[in-house]
Motif scaffolding. Structure first.
Motif, PDB file in Angstrom:
ATOM      1  N   GLN A  68       0.816  -1.218   0.000  1.00 40.10           N
ATOM      2  CA  GLN A  68       0.000   0.000   0.000  1.00 40.10           C
ATOM      3  C   GLN A  68       0.847   1.263   0.000  1.00 40.10           C
ATOM      4  OE1 GLN A  68      -2.799  -0.177   3.226  1.00 40.10           O
ATOM      5  NE2 GLN A  68      -4.136  -1.630   2.158  1.00 40.10           N
ATOM      6  N   ALA A  69       2.068   1.172   0.546  1.00 36.27           N
ATOM      7  CA  ALA A  69       2.950   2.347   0.567  1.00 36.27           C
ATOM      8  C   ALA A  69       3.297   2.808  -0.841  1.00 36.27           C
ATOM      9  CB  ALA A  69       4.232   2.037   1.331  1.00 36.27           C
ATOM     10  N   ALA A  70       3.127   1.916  -1.826  1.00 37.57           N
ATOM     11  CA  ALA A  70       3.421   2.298  -3.211  1.00 37.57           C
ATOM     12  C   ALA A  70       2.465   3.375  -3.701  1.00 37.57           C
ATOM     13  CB  ALA A  70       3.340   1.073  -4.114  1.00 37.57           C
ATOM     14  N   ASP A  71       1.291   3.520  -3.048  1.00 41.64           N
ATOM     15  CA  ASP A  71       0.338   4.550  -3.454  1.00 41.64           C
ATOM     16  C   ASP A  71       0.972   5.939  -3.413  1.00 41.64           C
ATOM     17  OD1 ASP A  71      -1.561   2.658  -3.846  1.00 41.64           O
ATOM     18  OD2 ASP A  71      -2.723   3.084  -2.035  1.00 41.64           O
ATOM     19  N   ARG A  72       1.813   6.170  -2.404  1.00 38.90           N
ATOM     20  CA  ARG A  72       2.424   7.493  -2.246  1.00 38.90           C
ATOM     21  C   ARG A  72       3.393   7.789  -3.383  1.00 38.90           C
ATOM     22  NH1 ARG A  72       4.082   5.669   2.763  1.00 38.90           N
ATOM     23  NH2 ARG A  72       6.210   6.388   2.290  1.00 38.90           N
ATOM     24  N   TYR A  73       3.876   6.722  -4.025  1.00 35.66           N
ATOM     25  CA  TYR A  73       4.834   6.875  -5.113  1.00 35.66           C
ATOM     26  C   TYR A  73       4.172   6.626  -6.468  1.00 35.66           C
ATOM     27  CZ  TYR A  73       8.422   6.683  -1.478  1.00 35.66           C
ATOM     28  OH  TYR A  73       9.192   6.933  -0.371  1.00 35.66           O
ATOM     29  N   SER A  74       2.853   6.592  -6.487  1.00 34.39           N
ATOM     30  CA  SER A  74       2.125   6.294  -7.724  1.00 34.39           C
ATOM     31  C   SER A  74       1.526   7.554  -8.321  1.00 34.39           C
ATOM     32  CB  SER A  74       1.011   5.273  -7.456  1.00 34.39           C
ATOM     33  OG  SER A  74       1.551   4.053  -6.999  1.00 34.39           O
ATOM     34  N   MET A  75       1.422   7.548  -9.640  1.00 42.67           N
ATOM     35  CA  MET A  75       0.807   8.651 -10.369  1.00 42.67           C
ATOM     36  C   MET A  75       0.011   8.068 -11.529  1.00 42.67           C
ATOM     37  SD  MET A  75       2.605  11.821 -12.467  1.00 42.67           S
ATOM     38  CE  MET A  75       3.499  12.379 -11.029  1.00 42.67           C
ATOM     39  N   ASN A 104     -12.478  18.570 -15.018  1.00 42.25           N
ATOM     40  CA  ASN A 104     -13.914  18.391 -15.250  1.00 42.25           C
ATOM     41  C   ASN A 104     -14.221  16.960 -15.669  1.00 42.25           C
ATOM     42  OD1 ASN A 104     -14.525  21.043 -14.612  1.00 42.25           O
ATOM     43  ND2 ASN A 104     -14.330  21.755 -16.748  1.00 42.25           N
ATOM     44  N   PHE A 105     -13.305  16.361 -16.426  1.00 41.73           N
ATOM     45  CA  PHE A 105     -13.491  14.969 -16.843  1.00 41.73           C
ATOM     46  C   PHE A 105     -13.555  14.055 -15.618  1.00 41.73           C
ATOM     47  CE2 PHE A 105     -11.822  10.799 -18.016  1.00 41.73           C
ATOM     48  CZ  PHE A 105     -12.603  10.473 -19.113  1.00 41.73           C
ATOM     49  N   LEU A 106     -12.661  14.294 -14.652  1.00 38.09           N
ATOM     50  CA  LEU A 106     -12.624  13.457 -13.448  1.00 38.09           C
ATOM     51  C   LEU A 106     -13.865  13.646 -12.580  1.00 38.09           C
ATOM     52  CD1 LEU A 106      -8.867  13.798 -12.429  1.00 38.09           C
ATOM     53  CD2 LEU A 106     -10.002  11.814 -13.433  1.00 38.09           C
ATOM     54  N   LYS A 107     -14.430  14.860 -12.616  1.00 44.52           N
ATOM     55  CA  LYS A 107     -15.648  15.103 -11.833  1.00 44.52           C
ATOM     56  C   LYS A 107     -16.790  14.204 -12.308  1.00 44.52           C
ATOM     57  CE  LYS A 107     -14.760  19.949 -10.621  1.00 44.52           C
ATOM     58  NZ  LYS A 107     -15.189  21.355 -10.830  1.00 44.52           N
ATOM     59  N   ASP A 108     -16.787  13.904 -13.608  1.00 42.54           N
ATOM     60  CA  ASP A 108     -17.857  13.071 -14.170  1.00 42.54           C
ATOM     61  C   ASP A 108     -17.538  11.583 -14.060  1.00 42.54           C
ATOM     62  OD1 ASP A 108     -19.200  15.390 -14.867  1.00 42.54           O
ATOM     63  OD2 ASP A 108     -18.265  15.483 -16.858  1.00 42.54           O
ATOM     64  N   CYS A 109     -16.346  11.244 -13.548  1.00 39.62           N
ATOM     65  CA  CYS A 109     -15.944   9.838 -13.433  1.00 39.62           C
ATOM     66  C   CYS A 109     -15.482   9.566 -11.995  1.00 39.62           C
ATOM     67  CB  CYS A 109     -14.831   9.501 -14.417  1.00 39.62           C
ATOM     68  SG  CYS A 109     -15.274   9.752 -16.144  1.00 39.62           S
ATOM     69  N   PRO A 110     -16.403   9.284 -11.077  1.00 40.71           N
ATOM     70  CA  PRO A 110     -16.048   9.088  -9.666  1.00 40.71           C
ATOM     71  C   PRO A 110     -15.017   7.976  -9.471  1.00 40.71           C
ATOM     72  CG  PRO A 110     -18.428   9.284  -9.935  1.00 40.71           C
ATOM     73  CD  PRO A 110     -17.848   9.163 -11.311  1.00 40.71           C
ATOM     74  N   ASP A 111     -15.102   6.909 -10.272  1.00 40.73           N
ATOM     75  CA  ASP A 111     -14.152   5.798 -10.115  1.00 40.73           C
ATOM     76  C   ASP A 111     -12.723   6.249 -10.436  1.00 40.73           C
ATOM     77  OD1 ASP A 111     -16.109   4.092  -9.321  1.00 40.73           O
ATOM     78  OD2 ASP A 111     -16.422   3.190 -11.300  1.00 40.73           O
ATOM     79  N   LEU A 149      -9.392   6.676  -8.072  1.00 38.89           N
ATOM     80  CA  LEU A 149      -8.060   6.140  -8.369  1.00 38.89           C
ATOM     81  C   LEU A 149      -6.997   7.220  -8.179  1.00 38.89           C
ATOM     82  CD1 LEU A 149      -6.053   4.079  -9.555  1.00 38.89           C
ATOM     83  CD2 LEU A 149      -6.703   4.909 -11.827  1.00 38.89           C
ATOM     84  N   VAL A 150      -7.293   8.420  -8.700  1.00 39.34           N
ATOM     85  CA  VAL A 150      -6.342   9.534  -8.558  1.00 39.34           C
ATOM     86  C   VAL A 150      -6.153   9.868  -7.076  1.00 39.34           C
ATOM     87  CG1 VAL A 150      -5.968  11.992  -9.026  1.00 39.34           C
ATOM     88  CG2 VAL A 150      -6.810  10.482 -10.848  1.00 39.34           C
ATOM     89  N   ASP A 151      -7.249   9.874  -6.318  1.00 35.58           N
ATOM     90  CA  ASP A 151      -7.139  10.169  -4.880  1.00 35.58           C
ATOM     91  C   ASP A 151      -6.276   9.123  -4.181  1.00 35.58           C
ATOM     92  OD1 ASP A 151      -8.700  12.385  -5.211  1.00 35.58           O
ATOM     93  OD2 ASP A 151     -10.570  11.397  -4.599  1.00 35.58           O
ATOM     94  N   ARG A 152      -6.413   7.850  -4.588  1.00 31.38           N
ATOM     95  CA  ARG A 152      -5.621   6.785  -3.977  1.00 31.38           C
ATOM     96  C   ARG A 152      -4.131   6.947  -4.304  1.00 31.38           C
ATOM     97  NH1 ARG A 152      -8.963   3.096  -5.073  1.00 31.38           N
ATOM     98  NH2 ARG A 152      -8.007   2.129  -6.913  1.00 31.38           N
ATOM     99  N   CYS A 153      -3.855   7.632  -5.438  1.00 32.99           N
ATOM    100  CA  CYS A 153      -2.465   7.929  -5.810  1.00 32.99           C
ATOM    101  C   CYS A 153      -2.061   9.320  -5.316  1.00 32.99           C
ATOM    102  CB  CYS A 153      -2.288   7.840  -7.323  1.00 32.99           C
ATOM    103  SG  CYS A 153      -2.526   6.183  -7.989  1.00 32.99           S
ATOM    104  N   SER A 154      -2.594   9.704  -4.163  1.00 32.09           N
ATOM    105  CA  SER A 154      -2.258  10.990  -3.519  1.00 32.09           C
ATOM    106  C   SER A 154      -2.567  12.185  -4.416  1.00 32.09           C
ATOM    107  CB  SER A 154      -0.775  11.011  -3.108  1.00 32.09           C
ATOM    108  OG  SER A 154      -0.479   9.940  -2.248  1.00 32.09           O
TER     109      SER A 154
END
Length: 416
Positions: A127-134, A149-156, A160-165
């Motif tokens: 899970q620590a790899a999340d901090r180093y993920s983009m 705006n694209f991401l606002k329409d795609c919660p999933d 994913l972006v939030d999980r990658c910090s």
């Protein structure tokens, strides 16, 4: 799960990028865009064109960059053994650890397969790899609006972006000549590194791979020790010959300057001798003319003048002689002063020239020492890089043998 650790040091020599994602998503094209050349096989296809883990290197804006391209994690053509080899090779290529995991996602529908890919990345690297993920979105040319705006329409995808910090970037691989998107990506990667304390990601697997690689590199260097020593000696010999040739040129310049100065002094002495000869000749002629006048005046005075007038004329002659004597002394003093000034000027000019050449000699010696040091370091670095590449290409089971059991168990569960 492997224990996640912080890197004990920062490797600023190169930025290591590991690209991960599902089959056919465009990882190889993305790697080629970063490298600025066709290093990885890239083709629009439903199956993975990359069948083996591979690595490419380049320099972007003065920063060395290494890109590791991996096969699709869900390529059904391969079984557990092949997938294990590829992932251990990925660990081997990116040891002692990557600075960033680029999770490559195509702009469009976020599929269940891609969700599972991100999940498996966490399982294998922790899970620590999340901090180093983009997240790196490909097909940026299909984006009609801003990515935000694209991401606002795609919660999933937003999740994913939030999980990658919250770290993401957009690529248009059709515009490979647009290097600004690569520069911007590297700036974001530097931000990721800084957020994580200036270190790359690592864990037990990466550290074990790095330790084994170092052992293999050291063994290769020891095998080539004599070759490396001879190469360094040959480099030193060539640089020494170059230095001696340049040193000889400077010494020749210095000798020319000294000979020129000596010639000028000889010419000055010659002119001085000629001047003195002319002065003596002129004085002799003046004295001879003076004596002639004196004789004529005495002859005239003997017949026409008395003793008092004769004494006055003698006094005038004596005054003229004193005046001429003072003039000669003044001229001699002026010549002496001018000579001293010229000599001082020549000395100053000579010292400046010699100091200039001495400074050039010093700078040349310092440059030579830097060239020798840099050359030896370059030879050593070249052989170390070659040994490293050879070690990385070696059977990945050997450098990461201790982690194969862990990987095998995890990958086996994915392929069921």
């Amino acid at each position: 799960m492997a224990r996640n650790l912080g890197s004990s040091r920062t490797n600023d020599k190169e930025v290591r990028i590991v690209m991960l994602g599902k089959t056919g998503i465009g990882k190889s094209a993305t790697g080629n865009t970063i490298l600025g050349r066709d290093c990885f096989v890239s083709k629009c296809s439903g199956k993975s064109m990359t069948v083996d883990c591979s690595k490419g290197k380049t320099t972007v804006d003065g920063q060395q960059v290494a890109v590791i391209d991996t096969p699709g994690l869900f390529d059904t053509r391969f079984g557990m053994e092949k997938t294990t080899i590829d992932l251990t090779q990925c660990i081997c290529y990116s040891a002692p650890g990557p600075h960033v995991f680029l999770v490559v996602i195509g702009l469009g529908r976020y599929t269940e397969e891609e969700k599972q890919t991100v999940k498996k990345i966490q399982e294998i690297f922790g899970q620590a790899a999340d901090r180093y993920s983009m997240v790196l979105f490909t097909h940026g040319d299909n984006l009609d609006d801003t990515i935000e705006n694209f991401l606002k329409d795609c919660p999933d995808l937003k999740g994913l972006v939030d999980r990658c910090s919250g770290q993401y970037h957009v690529f248009n691989n059709k515009e490979k000549e647009n290097r600004s998107q690569v520069t911007e990506l590297l700036l974001k990667i530097r931000d990721v590194v800084q957020k994580n304390g200036g270190s790359h990601y690592t864990n037990d697997m990466f550290q074990e791979a790095e330790r084994s690689l170092r052992e293999e590199v050291q063994r290769t260097l020891e095998e080539n020790e004599e070759k490396i020593r001879k190469e360094k000696e040959e480099l030193e010999r060539k640089l020494q010959a170059k230095f001696e040739k340049e040193e000889q040129k400077l010494n020749e310049r210095l000798q020319i300057e000294r000979e020129r100065d000596m010639k000028e002094r000889e010419e000055e002495k010659k002119r001085e001798r000629e001047y003195l000869e002319e002065e003596r000749k002129r004085e002799r002629e003046e004295r001879e003319a003076e004596r002639k006048r004196d004789r004529e005046e005495k002859d005239n005075m003997m017949t026409t003048m008395n003793a008092q007038l004769q004494a006055e004329r003698e006094m005038e002659r004596e005054e003229r002689r004193e005046e001429k004597k003072r003039e000669r002394e003044w001229r001699n003093e002026e010549k002496k002063r001018e000579k001293e000034e010229r000599e001082a000027e020549r000395k100053r000019h000579r010292e400046e020239k010699e100091q200039l050449i001495a400074n050039e000699m010093k700078a040349m010696k310092e440059k030579h020492q830097r060239e020798v040091k840099a050359g030896i370091e370059q030879v050593q670095s070249k052989h170390e890089d070659q040994a490293r590449e050879k070690a990385e290409q070696f059977n990945p089971f050997r450098p990461v043998i201790k982690v194969l059991t862990v990987l095998g168990n995890k990958i086996g569960s994915w392929l069921k």
